[in-house]
Enzyme design. Structure first.
Site, PDB file in Angstrom:
ATOM      1  N   ARG A   1       0.761  -1.496   0.110  1.00 14.76           N
ATOM      2  CA  ARG A   1       0.214   0.027  -0.008  1.00 14.76           C
ATOM      3  C   ARG A   1       0.963   1.257   0.006  1.00 14.76           C
ATOM      4  O   ARG A   1       0.212   2.324  -0.213  1.00 14.76           O
ATOM      5  CB  ARG A   1      -0.867  -0.062   1.187  1.00 14.76           C
ATOM      6  CG  ARG A   1      -2.088   0.982   1.067  1.00 14.76           C
ATOM      7  CD  ARG A   1      -3.081   1.134   1.975  1.00 14.76           C
ATOM      8  NE  ARG A   1      -2.750   0.469   3.483  1.00 14.76           N
ATOM      9  CZ  ARG A   1      -2.142   1.323   4.366  1.00 14.76           C
ATOM     10  NH1 ARG A   1      -1.757   2.623   3.796  1.00 14.76           N
ATOM     11  NH2 ARG A   1      -1.553   0.672   5.403  1.00 14.76           N
TER      12      ARG A   1
ATOM     13  N   TYR B   1     -15.895  10.446 -18.791  1.00 11.23           N
ATOM     14  CA  TYR B   1     -16.152   8.949 -18.650  1.00 11.23           C
ATOM     15  C   TYR B   1     -17.439   9.075 -17.498  1.00 11.23           C
ATOM     16  O   TYR B   1     -17.459   9.816 -16.517  1.00 11.23           O
ATOM     17  CB  TYR B   1     -15.142   8.448 -18.096  1.00 11.23           C
ATOM     18  CG  TYR B   1     -15.272   6.934 -17.740  1.00 11.23           C
ATOM     19  CD1 TYR B   1     -15.487   5.898 -18.559  1.00 11.23           C
ATOM     20  CD2 TYR B   1     -15.171   6.614 -16.375  1.00 11.23           C
ATOM     21  CE1 TYR B   1     -15.762   4.638 -18.047  1.00 11.23           C
ATOM     22  CE2 TYR B   1     -15.403   5.328 -15.746  1.00 11.23           C
ATOM     23  CZ  TYR B   1     -15.803   4.396 -16.799  1.00 11.23           C
ATOM     24  OH  TYR B   1     -15.945   3.083 -16.292  1.00 11.23           O
TER      25      TYR B   1
ATOM     26  N   ASP C   1      -7.711  12.778 -18.609  1.00 12.36           N
ATOM     27  CA  ASP C   1      -8.072  11.327 -18.775  1.00 12.36           C
ATOM     28  C   ASP C   1      -7.555  10.962 -20.245  1.00 12.36           C
ATOM     29  O   ASP C   1      -8.228  11.333 -21.052  1.00 12.36           O
ATOM     30  CB  ASP C   1      -9.585  11.123 -18.478  1.00 12.36           C
ATOM     31  CG  ASP C   1      -9.712   9.634 -18.733  1.00 12.36           C
ATOM     32  OD1 ASP C   1      -8.956   8.683 -19.331  1.00 12.36           O
ATOM     33  OD2 ASP C   1     -10.616   9.059 -17.904  1.00 12.36           O
TER      34      ASP C   1
ATOM     35  N   LYS D   1      -7.814  -0.456 -20.010  1.00 13.76           N
ATOM     36  CA  LYS D   1      -8.208  -0.326 -21.469  1.00 13.76           C
ATOM     37  C   LYS D   1      -6.774  -0.696 -22.316  1.00 13.76           C
ATOM     38  O   LYS D   1      -6.478  -1.654 -22.162  1.00 13.76           O
ATOM     39  CB  LYS D   1      -8.633   0.988 -21.722  1.00 13.76           C
ATOM     40  CG  LYS D   1      -9.867   1.345 -20.909  1.00 13.76           C
ATOM     41  CD  LYS D   1     -11.320   0.615 -21.022  1.00 13.76           C
ATOM     42  CE  LYS D   1     -11.919   0.435 -19.839  1.00 13.76           C
ATOM     43  NZ  LYS D   1     -12.437   2.070 -19.560  1.00 13.76           N
TER      44      LYS D   1
HETATM   45  C1  LIG Z   1     -12.882   2.726 -18.247  1.00 11.14           C
HETATM   46  C2  LIG Z   1     -12.405   4.073 -18.198  1.00 11.14           C
HETATM   47  C3  LIG Z   1     -12.111   4.674 -17.105  1.00 11.14           C
HETATM   48  C4  LIG Z   1     -12.343   3.942 -15.689  1.00 11.14           C
HETATM   49  O1  LIG Z   1     -11.427   3.050 -15.398  1.00 11.14           O
HETATM   50  P1  LIG Z   1     -11.742   1.712 -14.726  1.00 11.14           P
HETATM   51  O2  LIG Z   1     -10.528   0.830 -14.647  1.00 11.14           O
HETATM   52  O3  LIG Z   1     -12.878   1.174 -15.040  1.00 11.14           O
HETATM   53  O4  LIG Z   1     -11.892   1.961 -13.364  1.00 11.14           O
HETATM   54  C5  LIG Z   1     -11.753   6.065 -17.070  1.00 11.14           C
HETATM   55  N1  LIG Z   1     -11.883   6.817 -18.111  1.00 11.14           N
HETATM   56  C6  LIG Z   1     -12.182   6.319 -19.390  1.00 11.14           C
HETATM   57  C7  LIG Z   1     -11.931   7.141 -20.460  1.00 11.14           C
HETATM   58  C8  LIG Z   1     -12.275   4.920 -19.389  1.00 11.14           C
HETATM   59  O5  LIG Z   1     -12.693   4.301 -20.397  1.00 11.14           O
END
Ligand SMILES: *Cc1c(COP(=O)(O)O)cnc(C)c1O
Length: 383
Positions: A47, A101, A173, A198
């Site tokens: 952690r 998102y 993001d 992703k």
């Molecule tokens: C999937 C996604 C997230 C969140 O990610 P997790 O791994 O599901 O917590 C954030 N931003 C975008 C653009 C995403 O596609």
């Protein structure tokens, strides 16, 4: 200074955990949750985000985003929440791009009030929109580009110019682009966030997140992250390292396929519109060209009125209708039925999301096979 190496060399070699004992070809996994005190400074603990596998993988991610440092998390949302909360306190204000998102949106609207953190959503992804919302207490401008599901593009340089003027922090993001297609830090964005579930993971089998930034910013995020506890297990850290070795190969191929598919769809009489930043018809094509190294592998398209979106997706044989994205396999999703189903039809239309809109995550399959699948599904679905 060592010479800056090529992208595939970086993907494969930066941040390897050396197997000094047996000289194995790959990083060993250190599963220990307990480490001997090594002097007084280094207390290794999962952690604390500093087990050997975590520490080394952060170097790979920092190299990929061209930042000084990075941190990895158990999900994209753990990365987003830890990064935001690290810089916010009661009475602060955040400006958030309207189209982001869904999970990030939910996090902000359901949690921030509890902590007395103010937020405003922009009307569009234009920098001027952010400018008009800036207040005395504004601490963060939060953007996502390309954004979901219409692949809108936000001008990163315009956002950083605006923020620097007022000493406001910028966060992005960067999930949809991946570090292969876009490095926001080079445009002055302070904090770069990924859902590594992703493209970084890329095989639809890992939940993870990442944040890349300066050493100073990473230290601040770390000091909140150890309290929130969203660290990634070392087994998954190891899997993510393995995935990242092929990140460039995968994403380049997916990006090439997406361009091919976007051009095919744009010329298909059963498709009314295609949204892809690599098409000249995209309203922010010039901005995308300026700030992206490649246009990514996400696109969306609108089926013509005589085709039902659910029928179309049911009739696909190779391409899988599926919630997530960015895997090696091509997937589709109908935003009106899934990600934006809770909005009223009017609210959806206001955001440009019609019932026939399909978001398409393009995989590594040969485009000829994807086209054949789409053609047969279109023919079967014409009413
Ligand atoms: C999937 C996604 C997230 C969140 O990610 P997790 O791994 O599901 O917590 C954030 N931003 C975008 C653009 C995403 O596609």
């Amino acid at each position: 200074m060592t010479k800056k190496r090529g992208i595939n060399t970086t993907c494969v070699h930066v941040g390897e955990v050396k197997d000094e004992q047996f000289k194995g070809a790959i990083s060993p996994i250190y599963m220990s949750t307990s480490y001997a005190f090594d002097g007084v400074d280094v207390k290794r603990y999962p952690r604390y985000y500093n087990t050997p596998n975590q520490e080394m993988l952060c170097k790979k991610i920092a190299a990929l985003e061209n930042t000084e440092d990075a941190l990895i998390f158990s999900s994209g949302m753990a990365a987003i929440s830890s990064a935001m909360l690290a810089f916010l306190k009661r009475g602060d204000h955040v400006i958030v791009q309207q189209v982001i998102y869904g999970g990030t949106y939910n996090f902000i609207v359901s949690e921030f009030d509890k902590y007395g953190i103010e937020y405003s959503f922009t009307e569009s992804d234009k920098a001027d929109d952010f400018k008009s919302l800036i207040k005395e207490n504004t601490k963060i401008l939060y953007i996502e580009t390309p954004s979901n599901p219409l692949l809108g593009i936000t001008d990163m340089q315009a956002i950083t110019d605006l923020a620097k003027e007022k000493s406001i922090l910028t966060m992005i993001d960067n999930t949809f682009a991946s570090p292969i297609n876009q490095n926001p830090y080079n445009f002055g964005i302070d904090i770069v966030i990924h859902s590594a579930t992703k493209y970084m993971g890329g095989h639809s089998d890992i939940s993870a997140g990442a944040v890349a930034a300066s050493k100073e910013h990473i230290e601040q995020i770390w000091s909140t992250a150890i309290n929130l506890g969203g660290n990634l297990s070392d087994q998954t850290v190891w899997l993510l390292e393995r995935s990242l070795k092929t990140l460039n190969l995968r994403v380049k191929e997916q990006t090439k396929n997406a361009q091919f598919m976007a051009e095919y769809l744009e010329n298909n009489e059963n498709i009314d519109a295609v949204y892809y930043p690599g098409l000249k018809s995209h309203p922010q094509y010039e901005i995308a060209k300026k700030q992206m190294k490649g246009f990514g592998a996400m696109l969306s398209f609108e089926l013509s009125e005589e085709i039902d979106a659910m029928d179309f997706q049911r009739n696909l044989q190779l391409i899988k209708p599926s919630m997530s994205l960015a895997g090696l396999e091509s997937t589709t999703v109908s935003p009106a039925q899934t990600t934006h189903a809770l909005l009223s039809e009017d609210q959806r239309l206001e955001r440009g999301i019609k019932d026939g809109l399909i978001r398409f995550s393009v995989g590594i399959e040969e485009p000829e096979d994807l086209i054949a699948d789409i053609e047969q599904a279109l023919i079967k679905s014409i009413q």
